[in-house]
Write an enzyme that holds these catalytic residues in place. Sequence first.
Site, PDB file in Angstrom:
ATOM      1  N   ASP A 132       6.724  32.767 -27.089  1.00  0.00           N
ATOM      2  CA  ASP A 132       6.972  32.334 -25.493  1.00  0.00           C
ATOM      3  C   ASP A 132       7.650  31.174 -25.349  1.00  0.00           C
ATOM      4  O   ASP A 132       8.535  30.868 -24.207  1.00  0.00           O
ATOM      5  CB  ASP A 132       5.584  32.093 -24.681  1.00  0.00           C
ATOM      6  CG  ASP A 132       4.762  33.443 -24.647  1.00  0.00           C
ATOM      7  OD1 ASP A 132       5.471  34.500 -24.687  1.00  0.00           O
ATOM      8  OD2 ASP A 132       3.456  33.213 -24.305  1.00  0.00           O
ATOM      9  N   CYS A 133       7.595  30.100 -25.977  1.00  0.00           N
ATOM     10  CA  CYS A 133       8.553  28.973 -26.118  1.00  0.00           C
ATOM     11  C   CYS A 133       9.888  29.080 -26.648  1.00  0.00           C
ATOM     12  O   CYS A 133      10.776  28.441 -25.886  1.00  0.00           O
ATOM     13  CB  CYS A 133       7.533  27.759 -26.786  1.00  0.00           C
ATOM     14  SG  CYS A 133       6.136  27.391 -26.258  1.00  0.00           S
TER      15      CYS A 133
END
Length: 388
Positions: A132-133
């Site tokens: 997600d990052c």
Amino acid sequence: MTQAIADINAKIKAGKAKVLTAIELKALVAEIGVTAASKQVDVIVTGTFEPMESSGAIINLGHTDPPIKIRNCWIDGVPAYAGFGAVDIYLGATQEAEPSEETPQYRGGGHAIADLIAGKNVSFKAIGQPNDCYPRANFETTITKESINQFYLFNPRNLYQNFIVGVNGGEETLHTYLGPLQPRLGNAVYSNPGVISPLWNDPDLQLIGIGTRIFMGGGVGYVAWEGTQHFPLQKRLENRTPIGPAATLALIGDAKQMTPEWVRGCYFRNYGASLMLGVAVPLPVINEEVVARASVMDDAIVAPVIDFAIPRRVRPIFGSVSYAQLKSGKITIAGNTVRTAPLASMHLSEAAAQTLKDWILKKEFTLTEPVAMLPSDRAFLPQDVKGF
């Protein structure tokens, strides 16, 4: 006579410091003696240019868009280590390129580092770990030293205080980290340049410590820590110089300041890649003892002659020889005359010292006080297979 490093720096800033290379200092001592020389000299500059394979570069690539968390990467076809932050990388000097049509097999991390320092465009390829990052899965580009954030050498082991002389008593040529060793004692190879080299001139590390500012690869660097395989407990002669491998230093320096004259990739046939690096270290003349230690000559320092024909951790030794003998071009082993050759460049070792001397005389470089001294009690521990 005693003086503090602050006093020497004041002389440097005023253009009044007397600075000599180690070779010049030894000649002066031979002419007028230690006591008189110590009253005339403020800084002694030592230097070396030799293979330093325990070297490498820290690189921060900068974030892509979308961002990537790099898990595998290649710089100019050479695998680099990415087990840090998302775009922090360590490129080892001896890591070899993966064979491809574009990348010759003889290239390694040292060549890629040298090319970046020379300002060349270097290929970069990365595979990411999407999350997600950092959603990006892969990335390819070219980089230069100007297109990346941090680029500095962090070398775990440089500046051997002494090393060995390699020979081959066997029947076949051996390809080693000293280069090819010819069979039947056909040649002898040594890597240390002798008494111009820094740690011969401060044998007990009373001047050089953590935080010592140095000339490194054409830029400014520092002593960061003890080097790996640091072995100050090595046996020593009366003049305090070691009879074999002893102290080492870990060095750090801004590669963006460095120049290709002083940082060169190299390759040892059938052994692997490495890095040739120029380093110069200034020694402050704070008292007469500094000059006495730095007046040591090549006929008063020795190295062990090791037979690489026996592939074991502890190899046979054909005694010791002085660096004066090594530099004469031949030594005698078991009644045989054996030609010798250095891996280090004597010319560039002295040129590194001369370059730093010029910086000091031009008021472009001052000395630093070590923030801590290096340990003097490190043993050298072997590693053996242990049962579970």
